[in-house]
Motif scaffolding. Sequence first.
Motif, PDB file in Angstrom:
ATOM      1  N   ARG A  53       9.016  12.323   3.283  1.00 46.26           N
ATOM      2  CA  ARG A  53       9.986  11.223   3.198  1.00 46.26           C
ATOM      3  C   ARG A  53      10.105  10.512   4.542  1.00 46.26           C
ATOM      4  NH1 ARG A  53      12.740  10.069  -1.201  1.00 46.26           N
ATOM      5  NH2 ARG A  53      12.924  11.580  -2.909  1.00 46.26           N
TER       6      ARG A  53
ATOM      7  N   GLU B  27       9.233   6.825   4.189  1.00 43.29           N
ATOM      8  CA  GLU B  27      10.448   6.015   4.196  1.00 43.29           C
ATOM      9  C   GLU B  27      11.001   5.762   5.596  1.00 43.29           C
ATOM     10  OE1 GLU B  27      11.812   8.090  -0.048  1.00 43.29           O
ATOM     11  OE2 GLU B  27      13.012   8.360   1.775  1.00 43.29           O
ATOM     12  N   GLY B  28      10.573   6.571   6.569  1.00 38.60           N
ATOM     13  CA  GLY B  28      11.124   6.458   7.908  1.00 38.60           C
ATOM     14  C   GLY B  28      12.406   7.253   8.044  1.00 38.60           C
ATOM     15  N   SER B  29      12.939   7.277   9.246  1.00 37.08           N
ATOM     16  CA  SER B  29      14.146   8.073   9.485  1.00 37.08           C
ATOM     17  C   SER B  29      15.415   7.367   9.017  1.00 37.08           C
ATOM     18  CB  SER B  29      14.258   8.411  10.969  1.00 37.08           C
ATOM     19  OG  SER B  29      14.245   7.230  11.757  1.00 37.08           O
ATOM     20  N   ARG B  30      15.416   6.035   8.997  1.00 42.12           N
ATOM     21  CA  ARG B  30      16.530   5.241   8.473  1.00 42.12           C
ATOM     22  C   ARG B  30      17.876   5.579   9.115  1.00 42.12           C
ATOM     23  NH1 ARG B  30      15.445   5.048   1.886  1.00 42.12           N
ATOM     24  NH2 ARG B  30      13.441   3.944   1.969  1.00 42.12           N
ATOM     25  N   GLY B  31      17.846   6.016  10.347  1.00 40.04           N
ATOM     26  CA  GLY B  31      19.084   6.335  11.041  1.00 40.04           C
ATOM     27  C   GLY B  31      19.746   7.623  10.604  1.00 40.04           C
TER      28      GLY B  31
ATOM     29  N   ARG C  75      16.797  13.287   9.752  1.00 41.42           N
ATOM     30  CA  ARG C  75      15.414  12.839   9.876  1.00 41.42           C
ATOM     31  C   ARG C  75      15.044  12.448  11.306  1.00 41.42           C
ATOM     32  NH1 ARG C  75      14.006   9.000   4.612  1.00 41.42           N
ATOM     33  NH2 ARG C  75      14.877  10.360   2.987  1.00 41.42           N
ATOM     34  N   GLU C  76      16.010  12.422  12.199  1.00 41.23           N
ATOM     35  CA  GLU C  76      15.727  11.948  13.551  1.00 41.23           C
ATOM     36  C   GLU C  76      15.797  13.064  14.580  1.00 41.23           C
ATOM     37  OE1 GLU C  76      18.042   8.464  14.462  1.00 41.23           O
ATOM     38  OE2 GLU C  76      16.705   7.209  13.254  1.00 41.23           O
TER      39      GLU C  76
ATOM     40  N   PRO D 169      13.683   8.376  16.279  1.00 39.99           N
ATOM     41  CA  PRO D 169      13.537   7.421  15.176  1.00 39.99           C
ATOM     42  C   PRO D 169      12.075   7.279  14.750  1.00 39.99           C
ATOM     43  CG  PRO D 169      14.874   6.509  16.950  1.00 39.99           C
ATOM     44  CD  PRO D 169      14.246   7.750  17.487  1.00 39.99           C
TER      45      PRO D 169
ATOM     46  N   VAL E 126       9.530   4.850  12.164  1.00 39.20           N
ATOM     47  CA  VAL E 126       9.310   3.739  11.235  1.00 39.20           C
ATOM     48  C   VAL E 126       8.360   4.230  10.152  1.00 39.20           C
ATOM     49  CG1 VAL E 126       8.439   1.394  10.954  1.00 39.20           C
ATOM     50  CG2 VAL E 126       9.641   2.036  13.055  1.00 39.20           C
TER      51      VAL E 126
ATOM     52  N   GLN F  48       6.364   2.601   4.441  1.00 40.53           N
ATOM     53  CA  GLN F  48       6.866   1.556   3.551  1.00 40.53           C
ATOM     54  C   GLN F  48       7.264   0.315   4.342  1.00 40.53           C
ATOM     55  OE1 GLN F  48      10.055   3.396   1.356  1.00 40.53           O
ATOM     56  NE2 GLN F  48       8.684   4.417  -0.089  1.00 40.53           N
ATOM     57  N   GLU F  49       7.951   0.518   5.443  1.00 42.10           N
ATOM     58  CA  GLU F  49       8.375  -0.615   6.273  1.00 42.10           C
ATOM     59  C   GLU F  49       7.189  -1.257   6.978  1.00 42.10           C
ATOM     60  OE1 GLU F  49      11.362  -1.576  10.063  1.00 42.10           O
ATOM     61  OE2 GLU F  49      11.561   0.299   8.933  1.00 42.10           O
TER      62      GLU F  49
END
Length: 269
Positions: free
Chosen positions: A127, A131-135, A139-140, A144, A146, A149-150
């Motif tokens: 994920r 999906e990235g860490s998304r804040g 996940r961080e 962080p 990227v 998907q982004e």
Amino acid sequence: MPSELSRRSFIAAGGAFGVLALAPPARVRSLLEAARAATGDGRFLTKHEVATLRAATARFVPGPPYDPDPGALQAGAAEAIDLMLGAFRVRPPLIHAGGPFSGRAGGRRDDFAHFVPLDRLATLGWRIRLEGSRGMRSREFAGPVVGLQEIYRKGLAHLDERSRSAYGVDFAAAPPPAQDAILSDQSDSDTQEFVGAALANTLEAMYGAPEYGGNRKLVGWTPNRWLGDRQPAGFSPAQVSSPDPGPRVGPAAAALFSAWLAAREKGRP
């Protein structure tokens, strides 16, 4: 007379290799068809984004008419990448194909078609990658990230922006030399971030197992005389200990190679 050999021209001139071409497994095929039938969109990307991605992958691994062998477009590389980006929209996620056998060289079924459920840590890792860490604090832990998907969404939009600015049309509608100029622009960090991810994923889809949605009809393996996964049949002792016979070079390929050598020698001081 061309001055250089095209990609795999010798192999193509030797004729097709007798590899059993199996269609992608029913589950992956049904996902591809369902996505197209609904709105024309992909599993994650929009219809327009898929078209842009097809155009980009077709420049990474060109096919006809630029190369006699099938390329990324014929292999369905863009569609396979789209499935990967939307892997968590189905269960189990389309991340790890099962095993041990695909049925291409024996075995009772295509085990590769049965994807493996992910454990908690694998789910978290994938994920983050997609999906990235998304804040999210969970996940961080390493900073962080990227996600792909982004990278794809922004990168595909950026290709269109560059193409419209320079040529007045979207990237997919631009002529191949213009597309190459955009993709190879080393001064554009946004483009190169996209190229770094998309080129690697294109090669995976082009030459990987077809169960992941790419390498349709084994077009990534057949021209290269690559047998693919060979278990449980395996190889005979003679095949293991002796060199492969190599491609059968026909008269056309021999003439092309002679011309290439002559042009190369002529260009030397």
